[in-house]
Design a protein around this motif. Sequence first.
Motif, mmCIF file in Angstrom:
data_model
loop_
_atom_site.group_PDB
_atom_site.id
_atom_site.type_symbol
_atom_site.label_atom_id
_atom_site.label_comp_id
_atom_site.label_asym_id
_atom_site.label_seq_id
_atom_site.Cartn_x
_atom_site.Cartn_y
_atom_site.Cartn_z
ATOM 1 N N HIS A 61 0.828 -1.210 0.000
ATOM 2 C CA HIS A 61 0.000 0.000 0.000
ATOM 3 C C HIS A 61 0.865 1.264 0.000
ATOM 4 N N SER A 69 -4.690 -0.586 -3.347
ATOM 5 C CA SER A 69 -5.664 -0.686 -2.255
ATOM 6 C C SER A 69 -6.951 0.057 -2.592
ATOM 7 N N PRO A 81 -9.308 2.291 1.636
ATOM 8 C CA PRO A 81 -8.263 1.285 1.488
ATOM 9 C C PRO A 81 -7.800 0.724 2.830
ATOM 10 N N LEU A 85 -6.987 -3.320 4.225
ATOM 11 C CA LEU A 85 -5.905 -3.821 5.071
ATOM 12 C C LEU A 85 -6.451 -4.594 6.267
#
Length: 117
Positions: A61, A69, A81, A85
């Motif tokens: 990222h 992302s 994004p 994660l």
Amino acid sequence: MLSFFIIFILTWVLNLFLPWWAGVLPAFIIGAWMLDRWVHAFLIGFSGVGSAWFIQAFYIHVMNEGILSNRIATMLQVNTPENVLIITFVVGGLMGAVAASTGFLFKAAFKPELTAY
């Protein structure tokens, strides 16, 4: 604690060269070899593999400035994004937890003195 670091490092290295499911192997082996309770196997497998996946996803990222992302967040219809994660951590963690638990229960099946709790 040692088992967490072993799972983390082996998952990190194997995921660099092998497919995504390679994180199952270290979690399963360490769960069968080093861990003495099912709950420990579950938590250490979850945190070890989940952390390795999260840090690798965060590195990707940062290195591509969030482009990948953002596209994955759009595709999965999540808002940010950062949610991608978090989802990566949870999916990797569940995979590691199931693998380490399976390894421990495999060992417990052949050693009746071990309890699953």
